[in-house]
Enzyme design. Structure first.
Site, PDB file in Angstrom:
ATOM      1  N   LYS A 264       0.840  -1.192   0.000  1.00 54.34           N
ATOM      2  CA  LYS A 264       0.000   0.000   0.000  1.00 54.34           C
ATOM      3  C   LYS A 264       0.879   1.248   0.000  1.00 54.34           C
ATOM      4  CE  LYS A 264      -3.703  -1.915   2.959  1.00 54.34           C
ATOM      5  NZ  LYS A 264      -4.873  -1.719   2.115  1.00 54.34           N
TER       6      LYS A 264
ATOM      7  N   ARG B 102     -10.130 -11.732   2.570  1.00 58.17           N
ATOM      8  CA  ARG B 102     -11.030 -12.784   2.097  1.00 58.17           C
ATOM      9  C   ARG B 102     -10.361 -14.153   2.147  1.00 58.17           C
ATOM     10  NH1 ARG B 102     -11.805  -9.719  -3.414  1.00 58.17           N
ATOM     11  NH2 ARG B 102     -11.424  -8.064  -1.896  1.00 58.17           N
TER      12      ARG B 102
END
Length: 472
Positions: free
Chosen positions: A247, A321
């Site tokens: 990020k 996820r």
């Protein structure tokens, strides 16, 4: 037994006593309609107090002493959605130190007490605490207990999210879960490090193996034989660098909140256990850090899941996820009546609905209806979004069963939910909440910072479905 609290603080609601000062609540333009003492009415008129929402006015006594306060509730004829349901939370900041009571709350007493108690929250673990102590006296002990239970759950979630990652890594999250379990007589089993592979939890291991603290699965159980099995699953990514798909620094600033799903399910579990709901409860939290190191999982890797499908990693920043997939598979293996998962999963959910309105995904229409009604009733907004079957095609990839990050960026919250659905057995009622976990702008009931979303509505539905046995 008082509700468990992660950080000890005085609860702002107390029993009604003789030494509390009154707060008169007025809607806009109601000063002439509410039964006020003559001197209070005269003071309100002189000061031009009209009952505008959030307006506050201290009332002096005959000799200049403090005699009470006036607080505005706004235009009661306007739609309820245009008025803040917890405007009374502002009183926790506005009132001078001391003990107060609501003089004319009427049927809204519980809502105002809850708003006040939530509005009193401050995260002061790493700074000098404020000196002012403001308390609200409530004469209904049952109401006070109910509010304390809910606020304890909300504040637990807030505390956990607000705590920085150097103080709230996987081991610390385990310690908090252990404390919560111990307080309510629940059991906690922890599977960590290489044992995750031995217990067939490969995705949790893959995501967390590069961190200094070992990845782990926290498995809390409060067995209640004969009761409905309800399993809560919370994403516990204690910090998310994005992994090798790193990020930018600006996107990492709030990544201490990436365990917000875990924080919220722990807050909900507190409410359930404290209320004694007739639930055979299980809480599963994959607690990891998504870090960068030589052994980090890579873009292009193909990982085996607990359930069987292989997953191509097309973005290491879509790690939540992955850990949830193994946890959801494990949850379904004992066929619970209901599985609830909560996760700070996608930026797409924020683009679609903003930070304050979490999307709910479920294929159980009855459950969706119950949650919608509860969300409206308790002022804990949710919005159902579709599990649109044609979008499952976006999860396809030529070299594995699934991709964790479909190309193109369209429908990101929906495709993430559809990914999770692949790991939930079709016969099991399931709902997924893609929460932000953060209040970006101060509200009457909440300062800027970590925030619980959806758990008050969920608790309301669960309490209606599974009340304590002695209340049936």
């Amino acid at each position: 037994m008082a509700p468990y609290r992660f950080i000890s603080r005085d609860f702002p609601l107390v029993s009604q006593g003789e030494d509390s000062l009154p707060i008169w609540l007025l809607g806009k333009g109601e000063a002439g309609q509410v039964d006020l003492p003559a001197q209070v009415r005269q003071w309100a008129d002189s000061a031009g107090f009209t009952g505008t929402e959030g307006r506050f006015l201290l009332v002096p006594g005959g000799e200049g002493e403090l005699a009470g306060a006036l607080f505005g509730l706004g235009d009661r004829d306007s739609p309820s959605r245009e008025r803040h349901p917890f405007i009374a939370g502002k009183l926790a900041d506005l009132l001078p130190e001391g003990t107060w009571h609501l003089e004319n709350a009427g049927s809204d007493a519980a809502r105002h007490a809850l708003g006040f108690a939530m509005g009193a929250y401050r995260f002061e673990t790493f700074r000098k605490p404020r000196d002012k102590s403001v308390r609200l006296a409530v004469d209904d002990s049952s109401l006070r207990d109910d509010v304390e239970r809910i606020v304890a759950g909300v504040d637990l979630a807030r505390d956990l999210i607000n705590t920085p990652a150097n103080h709230m890594g996987p081991a610390a999250l385990e310690a908090v879960t252990h404390g919560l379990a111990g307080h309510y007589g629940a059991d906690l089993t922890v599977t960590s490090g290489e044992k995750l592979l031995a217990h067939n939890l490969p995705l949790i291991h893959a995501v967390g193996r590069a961190a200094a603290e070992a990845p782990r699965l926290l498995d809390l159980r409060l067995a209640r034989p004969g009761a409905a099995k309800v399993t809560l699953v919370g994403k516990g990514v204690c910090f998310d660098t994005g992994g090798l798909d790193l990020k930018p620094s600006s996107s990492m600033l709030l990544m201490k909140k990436d365990m917000g799903g875990a924080a919220n399910v722990l807050g909900l579990a507190l409410m359930i256990m404290d209320a004694g709901l007739d639930i055979d409860l299980r809480v599963l939290i994959p607690a990891v850090e998504n870090s960068v190191a030589g052994n980090a999982f890579r873009p292009g890797d193909i990982l085996q899941s607990r359930k069987g499908p292989t997953i191509q990693v097309d973005n290491t920043d879509a790690e939540g996820r992955l850990v949830l997939a193994d946890a959801l598979t494990l949850a379904c293996e004992e066929s619970p009546a209901l599985v609830i998962d909560m996760a700070t999963l996608t930026g797409a959910a924020r683009v679609a609905l903003g930070p304050e309105l979490p999307p709910l995904f479920t294929d159980d229409d009855a459950l969706a209806g119950e949650l919608a009604g509860a969300a409206e009733a308790v002022g804990d907004p949710l919005w159902r979004m579709p599990l649109y079957p044609p979008y499952k095609a976006m999860l396809e990839t030529p070299v594995a069963d699934l991709t964790n990050a479909p190309a193109g960026g369209f429908a990101g919250a929906i495709t993430a939910a559809l990914f999770l659905q692949q790991f939930v057995e079709p016969h099991i009622s399931w709902c997924h909440f893609d929460i932000f976990g953060w209040m970006p702008k101060a509200q009457p009931h909440a300062p800027i910072g970590g925030q619980a979303y959806g758990i008050r509505a969920l608790f309301t539905v669960l309490a209606q479905r599974y009340p304590p046995r002695d209340l049936r």
